[in-house]
Scaffold this active site. Structure first.
Site, PDB file in Angstrom:
ATOM      1  N   ALA A 128       0.829  -1.201   0.000  1.00 58.28           N
ATOM      2  CA  ALA A 128       0.000   0.000   0.000  1.00 58.28           C
ATOM      3  C   ALA A 128       0.868   1.258   0.000  1.00 58.28           C
ATOM      4  CB  ALA A 128      -0.883   0.003   1.240  1.00 58.28           C
ATOM      5  N   GLY A 157       0.450  -5.241   1.152  1.00 63.90           N
ATOM      6  CA  GLY A 157      -0.616  -5.288   0.153  1.00 63.90           C
ATOM      7  C   GLY A 157      -0.163  -5.997  -1.117  1.00 63.90           C
ATOM      8  N   GLU A 169      -0.731  -9.479  -0.475  1.00 57.18           N
ATOM      9  CA  GLU A 169      -2.182  -9.714  -0.439  1.00 57.18           C
ATOM     10  C   GLU A 169      -2.747  -9.793  -1.859  1.00 57.18           C
ATOM     11  OE1 GLU A 169      -2.993  -6.494   2.394  1.00 57.18           O
ATOM     12  OE2 GLU A 169      -4.003  -8.008   3.607  1.00 57.18           O
ATOM     13  N   GLU A 205       3.170  -5.427   7.916  1.00 55.77           N
ATOM     14  CA  GLU A 205       2.309  -4.361   8.449  1.00 55.77           C
ATOM     15  C   GLU A 205       2.483  -4.137   9.944  1.00 55.77           C
ATOM     16  OE1 GLU A 205       1.446  -6.567   6.214  1.00 55.77           O
ATOM     17  OE2 GLU A 205       0.122  -5.654   4.719  1.00 55.77           O
TER      18      GLU A 205
END
Ligand code: NAD
Length: 693
Positions: A63, A102, A105, A125
């Site tokens: 992210a 991310g 992910e 994270e």
């Protein structure tokens, strides 16, 4: 403009290439692009399968952290994942470089994953005080064993491709060209029902309740002060016990809560602060640097030995010098013992130790270092000794060599003035133990050349340090602030606290070590020497004389077996000392100081606000370039808890007006004359602003 998500057909397979340099961060534009490309692939009759691959050096770094806590544009990664799940064509992630947060992910949203041998995968994270918020906590334990998933997510560790394959996270390792391998892999897949991770059960054998009770206990112990690890465990438990969509709801809720915690804000601040330190106004990042191929360290004592190890660890040959053969031998033996201890712990291979030792070459004469590109001086802390040495170095060293001093208190400009090339002189203030501590204060002299500064900053990174620029002043950033912290810690004793109470209050608040345990570790004689010098330079300085009393008794700390605490032989555990407490109460009586019980909150406020207040002066004098640099100094050099973000960030979080109120209150208390609010603090508090904009 080039597309952030590119589409091409190769041998009947749709290839979606992420093209958002430098790390394919999943910002608004890339998510939207991905969504459109996935839909395009699904609708494309010529495409039998789909590969997502990163252009450039990474699959995706995850992210865009700057988007956290702000309203995000649609689609979010969640919706991209839903689109991935809706695909009927086999969807393969081709992971080169790294897939983090991310990024992983996104890869977990694919039906299969192939990776280059050197790829790194992880969900880091937790290091930012949050959790994988796009299904990561739900998908990872469905594809790798639960215990491994929890471990990876609560520690934020990244794993290499080989390990990922072993765990089941990666289906195939591609030797050679990654895209070719991914295409070949995709072509072999059946076009039947795709293998979605969301449809799999969690990989947990046995009773979830018992498993998670144990994990919760263990993680609670390891995550003191950090809120995210236990929330991650809760999400993992949801993955084991709830349907996928329910689990995702739990994850989302907890993510939203974490992202707004003070701890997460502090950890994100630290992440950005570290990246800011090398931005120097007037010294662009592409400033040409001088090559550093060979180094020399003068003084094979505590610091010199550690500094030599830093060079060797980075593969830079380093010559070490001292005044006597004996001192040199002792220094080299110490380095060897240090490495051997790491080998014994299994953290360094013997062959690597041998390689590093071979890079460290002891020499007896100054003449033998003249070819070095940088020389770092770590001799006794005396101006005359250092100036004499720099005079000799000036006569000896090749042109263009950087002359660095590791002084912790002396004036770098005065040292530079002993040479005819002050522009080549700079301070490199390492912290003890130099081979371990990440902080490197880079002291920029009045005449230090820009390229010398740029070279030293780059070298700092090569040595795996966090280089922070400081101007010249007594104590530079870190130790100048520390003096105020030390002063308060001692006043607290005079007023009625014990060393153990002060230490435990600050440790419970989060400091890695309480101040008195720290003084005992560093050696009380060091501060004593500095105080004696200061007493000559600044006779009006106010400080607690009690510290001198214990030094007069030879209680220099751990090395003497006694200091602010007692120590048993061979043990570093501080034991409260009844005799010291008796001396302390005697001392209070002599000075007629009324004794009171001091609450822990006051201990913390006085010590931490003393740091922030001096930090404010350092900032307004331009000694530090920005508040976040001061925070980095404390986070990486003084055991400041990362989840508090550093003294300046912490003051910001408390609110500067409140900090100022407290300081004004302290002003009316014991030794109140020592509390003068910094003008910058008063100004910013009045304007409702922060140190860190
Ligand atoms: P130390 O006493 O352990 O080592 C100093 C070494 O320098 C000795 O081995 C000595 O023989 C040698 N030496 C003295 N004069 C010399 C000369 N002219 N030429 C060659 N060698 C010479 O001291 P240290 O703790 O390593 O400190 C060294 C420097 O680092 C000092 O400036 C100190 O202020 C600074 N420093 C120390 C610490 C710390 O925690 N010890 C931290 C940061 C900076």
């Amino acid at each position: 403009m080039s597309e952030v998500a590119q589409y091409a057909l190769r041998d009947g397979i749709a290839v979606i290439t992420l093209n958002n340099p430098p790390v394919n961060g999943l910002g608004n534009a890339l998510r939207a692009g991905l969504m459109a490309r996935l839909q395009q692939a699904e609708a494309d009759p010529a495409a039998k399968g789909v590969v997502i691959i990163g252009g450039g050096k990474a699959f995706s770094g995850g992210a865009d952290i700057r988007e956290f806590g702000r309203p995000r544009e649609k689609p979010d990664l969640f919706e991209v994942n839903d689109q991935q799940d809706a695909m009927r064509k086999p969807l393969v992630a081709a992971i080169g470089g790294f897939a983090l947060g991310g990024g992983l992910e996104l890869a977990l949203g694919c039906h299969y994953r192939v990776a280059a041998p050197k790829a790194q995968l992880g969900l880091p994270e937790v290091k930012l005080g949050i959790l994988p918020g796009s299904g990561g906590t739900q998908r990872l334990p469905r594809i790798i064993p639960m215990a491994d998933a929890v471990r990876l997510m609560t520690t934020g560790t990244t794993i290499p491709a080989e390990k990922a394959k072993e765990l089941g996270l990666v289906d195939e390792i591609v030797q050679g060209d990654l895209l070719e391998g991914a295409l070949a892999f995709t072509k072999k897949l059946n076009s039947g029902e795709p293998r979605r991770i969301r449809d799999m059960p969690a990989r947990l054998e046995g009773d979830p309740e018992a498993f998670f009770a144990k994990v919760r206990d263990q993680v609670a112990k390891e995550s003191r002060g950090y809120p995210a690890p236990l929330e991650i465990v809760a999400c993992a438990a949801a993955a084991a016990t709830l349907p996928f969509d329910e689990g995702r709801k739990v994850e989302r809720e907890r993510f939203n809560r974490l992202v707004n915690t003070a701890e997460s804000k502090a950890l994100r601040h630290m992440f950005f602060a570290e990246r800011q330190t090398s931005k120097i106004p007037g010294v662009p990042e592409d400033t040409p640097v001088r090559p550093i191929r060979k180094a020399a360290v003068i003084g094979a004592g505590t610091m010199g030995g550690g500094i030599a190890m830093c060079f060797a660890n980075a593969g830079i040959p380093v010559t070490v010098l001292d005044t006597t053969q004996e001192a040199l031998d002792r220094g080299i033996e110490k380095i060897k013992a240090n490495y051997a201890a790491t080998v014994a712990k299994g953290r360094l291979a013997q062959a690597d130790m041998d390689k590093r030792m071979a890079l460290i070459v002891p020499k007896a004469s100054l003449n033998e270092i003249k070819g070095a590109d940088i020389v770092v001086e770590a001799v006794f802390e005396r101006l005359d000794v250092k100036q004499d040495l720099f005079r000799k170095l000036d006569a000896l060293m090749q042109r263009g060599a950087i002359l660095a001093t590791n002084t912790s208190t002396l004036d770098v400009d005065q040292i530079a003035a002993a040479t005819t090339r002050p522009e080549d002189v700079i301070g490199t203030h390492f912290f003890s133990p130099a081979n371990v501590m990440r902080l490197l204060e880079v002291v920029r002299g009045e005449k230090t050349a820009k390229d010398v500064l740029a070279t030293t900053l780059k070298l700092g990174k090569t040595l795996r340090k966090v280089p922070v620029v400081s101007g010249v002043c007594d104590g530079f950033i870190g130790n100048r602030m520390l003096e105020k912290y030390v002063q308060q810690s001692l006043f607290l004793l005079e007023e009625g606290a014990t060393p153990a109470q002060v230490d435990s209050a600050l440790q419970r608040w989060g400091m890695a070590m309480g101040p008195f345990a720290m003084y005992d570790m560093a050696g009380n004689d060091i501060g004593w020497e500095i105080r004696k010098r200061r007493a000559r330079e600044r006779p009006d300085m106010v400080y607690s004389r009690f510290a001198d009393r214990i030094c007069e008794k030879g209680w220099f700390g751990q090395k003497a077996g006694r200091g602010w605490y007692r120590y048993e032989k061979g043990n570093r555990k501080p034991i409260p000392d009844a005799q010291l407490e008796e001396m302390l109460s005697q001392y209070r009586k002599e000075l007629k100081i009324p004794v009171r019980k001091i609450p822990d909150d006051e201990i913390v406020e006085r010590c931490i606000f003393a740091l922030a207040n001096e930090g404010a002066r350092i900032l307004e004098e331009g000694i530090a370039l920005r508040a976040s640099d001061i925070d980095m100094v404390y986070l990486t050099g003084y055991g400041f808890p990362p989840y508090r973000g550093g003294p300046m960030f912490y003051a910001d979080q408390v609110g500067l007006a409140k900090v100022l109120d407290s300081i004004n209150r302290f002003k009316a208390g014991y030794q109140g004359s020592q509390w003068q609010p910094a003008p910058l603090l008063v100004k910013l508090a009045g304007e409702g602003k922060r140190f860190n904009p």
